[in-house]
Each structure stands twice: as structure tokens, then as C-alpha cells.
Write a protein that holds these residues in place. Structure first.
Motif, short mmCIF file in Angstrom:
data_model
loop_
_atom_site.label_atom_id
_atom_site.label_comp_id
_atom_site.label_asym_id
_atom_site.label_seq_id
_atom_site.Cartn_x
_atom_site.Cartn_y
_atom_site.Cartn_z
N ASN A 33 11.57 33.99 -73.96
CA ASN A 33 11.14 32.60 -73.85
C ASN A 33 11.39 32.07 -72.44
O ASN A 33 10.56 31.36 -71.87
CB ASN A 33 11.84 31.72 -74.88
N GLN A 34 12.53 32.41 -71.87
CA GLN A 34 12.85 31.97 -70.52
C GLN A 34 11.86 32.54 -69.51
O GLN A 34 11.42 31.84 -68.59
CB GLN A 34 14.28 32.35 -70.16
N THR A 85 8.61 30.67 -69.73
CA THR A 85 8.73 29.37 -69.09
C THR A 85 8.59 29.50 -67.57
O THR A 85 7.86 28.72 -66.94
CB THR A 85 10.08 28.71 -69.46
#
Length: 181
Positions: free
Chosen positions: A170-171, A174
Motif C-alpha cells: 500500500n505504501q 501511494t
């Protein structure tokens, strides 16, 4: 109309089962049996078609449902299955079992939680995560852990409508989204 009737019927049967189980002080055992039955319907999709088959004798259906509940069920669960079959409601029994588990969880303030990690977690980490969720929900948490190497690292924690995605995957998404602006 049929879907609404199915829901109403399922909840009525589930409420009656929970009331009887509570009076007999075996609601937790029946909960485990209904949870196993729900899982059986999920894991073996053919079970639903077999139970719905009008050509299959009621005693065979009863035996199959008892087995799908984990075998060696409480007398109350056995009577419940018999009642459902005698009323020709077997096509709704998986909904009844799901309704029972929902009503039971609500009655005993039980929240379902899920922890997804890239590698297996130690029992201590799992316990700490469960305690974190229990402190936020002021109840008991049924915790399920999953390993998904695709998240690379970190974790994803879900319970009720809450979702915390602290995964490396997820990071990275992003960061990539910010770079592509």
C-alpha cells in the motif's frame, strides 16, 4: 419478494434456535455447530444443490446436515434440522445458520477481525493485535490471521467496517500515485 421472505424466515428460525439454546445454556455449542455449517456451505458449494434436491430422502439430508455441522451435534441442533426438513425449509438452512451466528455475535458483543501479514505472526503478536481491537470495540474478537506474501511487509487489520492498511504494498502504491501526478 422471495429474497425478503428468505431473510425473514431465516431470522425467525435463527431467533427461535438462539432462544432455545440460551434457555438450555448451550448457545455457544450451537454457535460452533452453526458456524461449521456455514463454513461447510462455503467450502462445498455442491452441498446446497444436494440439500435442495427434492429426490434426496429427508433422512439422507438430515445425516448430511448433521455431518456438515461437524457431526455429533447437540440434541437441539438435531431437532432443529429435523424441524427445518419437516417444514420443507431446507433450501434456507444455510441462511438460518448464518443468521444464528450473526444474532449470537450481536448478543455477546463479538466482533470478527482479520489480520493479514506477509509472513506468519507469532502468537504474542496475534494476541496483542486482538487485545488492541478488543479495547476499541469493548467486546470479544474472533480473530482470523492470513498470510499474503503479496503485501510484502507490514499488515492489514480489518474489523467491523474499519480497515487499516499498513502494508508495504500500500505504501508503494501511494508513492507511485504521487510520482505519477
Amino acid at each position: 419478494m422471495i429474497a425478503m421472505e428468505t431473510g425473514v424466515i431465516s431470522v425467525r428460525y435463527a431467533r427461535a434456535l438462539l432462544k432455545s439454546a440460551t434457555e438450555l445454556n448451550i448457545e455457544k455449542q450451537v454457535y460452533q455447530e452453526m458456524t461449521t455449517l456455514v463454513q461447510s456451505f462455503i467450502k462445498v458449494p455442491e452441498l446446497r444443490f444436494t440439500i435442495d434436491n427434492p429426490m434426496l430422502a429427508k433422512d439422507k439430508k438430515k445425516s448430511l446436515l448433521v455431518t456438515a455441522c461437524g457431526g455429533g451435534v447437540t440434541p437441539l441442533t438435531e431437532r432443529f434440522i429435523q424441524l427445518v426438513l419437516s417444514e420443507d425449509r431446507e433450501s434456507n438452512i444455510h441462511f438460518m445458520a448464518a443468521s444464528y451466528t450473526t444474532l449470537y455475535r450481536k448478543q455477546y458483543n463479538i466482533t470478527r477481525g482479520r489480520l493479514i501479514t506477509a509472513v506468519p505472526v507469532t502468537p504474542l503478536i496475534e494476541k496483542k493485535m486482538r487485545q488492541k481491537v478488543e479495547s476499541r470495540t469493548n467486546g470479544t474478537v474472533e480473530f482470523q490471521t492470513e498470510v499474503n506474501p503479496e503485501i510484502i511487509g507490514g499488515y492489514i487489520l480489518e474489523y467491523d467496517t474499519y480497515r487499516l492498511d499498513a502494508s508495504i504494498q500500500n505504501q508503494l502504491r501511494t508513492i507511485l500515485a504521487q510520482l505519477c501526478k
